[in-house]
Design a protein around this motif. Structure first.
Motif, PDB file in Angstrom:
ATOM      1  N   ASP A 125      -7.626  -4.393   1.517  1.00 24.11           N
ATOM      2  CA  ASP A 125      -8.652  -3.390   1.212  1.00 24.11           C
ATOM      3  C   ASP A 125      -8.385  -2.105   1.987  1.00 24.11           C
ATOM      4  O   ASP A 125      -9.303  -1.369   2.326  1.00 24.11           O
ATOM      5  N   LYS A 126      -7.117  -1.818   2.261  1.00 23.30           N
ATOM      6  CA  LYS A 126      -6.733  -0.644   3.041  1.00 23.30           C
ATOM      7  C   LYS A 126      -6.275   0.497   2.137  1.00 23.30           C
ATOM      8  O   LYS A 126      -5.600   0.286   1.131  1.00 23.30           O
ATOM      9  N   GLY A 127      -6.653   1.718   2.534  1.00 23.71           N
ATOM     10  CA  GLY A 127      -6.233   2.908   1.810  1.00 23.71           C
ATOM     11  C   GLY A 127      -4.875   3.400   2.279  1.00 23.71           C
ATOM     12  O   GLY A 127      -4.275   2.843   3.214  1.00 23.71           O
ATOM     13  N   PHE A 128      -4.397   4.476   1.654  1.00 26.31           N
ATOM     14  CA  PHE A 128      -3.019   4.913   1.915  1.00 26.31           C
ATOM     15  C   PHE A 128      -2.814   5.435   3.334  1.00 26.31           C
ATOM     16  O   PHE A 128      -1.706   5.324   3.872  1.00 26.31           O
ATOM     17  N   ASN A 129      -3.842   5.984   3.967  1.00 29.06           N
ATOM     18  CA  ASN A 129      -3.667   6.497   5.335  1.00 29.06           C
ATOM     19  C   ASN A 129      -3.327   5.371   6.311  1.00 29.06           C
ATOM     20  O   ASN A 129      -2.501   5.552   7.213  1.00 29.06           O
ATOM     21  N   ILE A 130      -3.942   4.212   6.138  1.00 29.44           N
ATOM     22  CA  ILE A 130      -3.595   3.046   6.963  1.00 29.44           C
ATOM     23  C   ILE A 130      -2.200   2.549   6.596  1.00 29.44           C
ATOM     24  O   ILE A 130      -1.389   2.216   7.470  1.00 29.44           O
ATOM     25  N   ILE A 131      -1.924   2.493   5.304  1.00 29.50           N
ATOM     26  CA  ILE A 131      -0.600   2.044   4.851  1.00 29.50           C
ATOM     27  C   ILE A 131       0.487   2.954   5.415  1.00 29.50           C
ATOM     28  O   ILE A 131       1.534   2.486   5.885  1.00 29.50           O
ATOM     29  N   ARG A 132       0.245   4.272   5.382  1.00 32.02           N
ATOM     30  CA  ARG A 132       1.211   5.231   5.921  1.00 32.02           C
ATOM     31  C   ARG A 132       1.461   4.966   7.414  1.00 32.02           C
ATOM     32  O   ARG A 132       2.612   4.941   7.863  1.00 32.02           O
TER      33      ARG A 132
END
Length: 263
Positions: A125-132
């Motif tokens: 449930d993570k958005g791209f900022n966390i993924i980045r």
């Protein structure tokens, strides 16, 4: 003076062989090293060849451990590098191992980043900022991260947010609507989502339940009224203190005044 390979002895462990030079045990090698260097009993071994065999054996060990490490999942170059440095201090051999892995397309940061983004979109449930940030921690370059962003499926993310946001709203159901929405936004940002991703979904008035909001305010007001009932405050002082407290909690000032007037 050349040394003589006097004996090649198979170990109990499959694929391992002990080498005896001039009648004495010297070191062991894998079957790959044995075959690649065409070793045979009675062969003359120069110092250079012996050193080459030792290095080849160390390379083979590191390479096999790298393959084993990769067998569970894809790895970034930094992850492989960090893992190999726990096994050997020979940086030249580690680079040689990484080079071979690249040749066989087993080590590719761009491919890794794309796969990681797809997996996170599908399973977290993570958005791209966390993924980045996660990819940066794994040593992935900014260029590879930006390329991998094309695998961030916004349609799936929107579907996920449409399920996630109501759950978060429910968690803060006992908070005033202003605070409830504020906390939900904070949680979504902490999960790595940008405001652009969730502002349209949040624009749906999840807090449009005047009766529930009124009950919350009434409940809080009664608790505060009873709390200050035994104090030395005058009614006006008590009302002012309650008004300030409820306003800080996020209730609308006009609604607070209406409730106090009813009292």
């Amino acid at each position: 003076m050349p040394k003589i390979l006097t004996k090649i002895q198979a170990q109990k462990r499959p694929g391992r062989f002990n080498l005896f030079i001039d009648g004495k045990y010297s070191f062991s090698v894998s079957e790959n090293v044995l075959v690649e260097n065409h070793l045979y009993k009675g062969q003359e071994l120069s110092d250079e060849l012996i050193e080459h065999l030792i290095n080849s054996e160390e390379f083979s060990k590191i390479y096999q451990k790298a393959l084993n490490y990769l067998s569970y999942q894809l790895r970034s170059e930094k992850e492989i590098d960090d893992h190999m440095k726990k096994i050997s201090e020979n940086t030249l051999l580690i680079e040689k191992v990484k080079s071979r892995l690249r040749d066989y397309n087993l080590l590719d940061d761009a491919k890794y980043a794309s796969s990681y983004v797809r997996t996170m979109v599908n399973t977290s449930d993570k958005g791209f900022n966390i993924i980045r940030n996660n990819l940066r921690a794994k040593g992935i370059s900014e260029n590879d991260i930006e390329q991998a962003k094309s695998d961030y499926d916004y349609s799936k993310v929107s579907e996920k947010l449409e399920t996630l946001i109501p759950k978060l709203i429910h968690q803060y159901r006992n908070q005033p609507s202003k605070i409830r929405i504020q906390k939900v936004k904070q949680r979504l940002i902490a999960k790595g989502y940008s405001t652009a991703e969730f502002e349209d979904i949040l624009s749906v008035d999840y807090s449009s339940d005047p009766e529930h909001e009124d009950d919350l305010l009434q409940n809080q007001l009664e608790k505060l009224w009873n709390k200050y009932s035994n104090s030395n405050l005058t009614d006006s002082q008590r009302k002012l203190k309650i008004k300030q407290t409820l306003y800080r909690k996020g209730f609308a000032l006009d609604k607070i005044n209406n409730k106090l007037d009813e009292l």
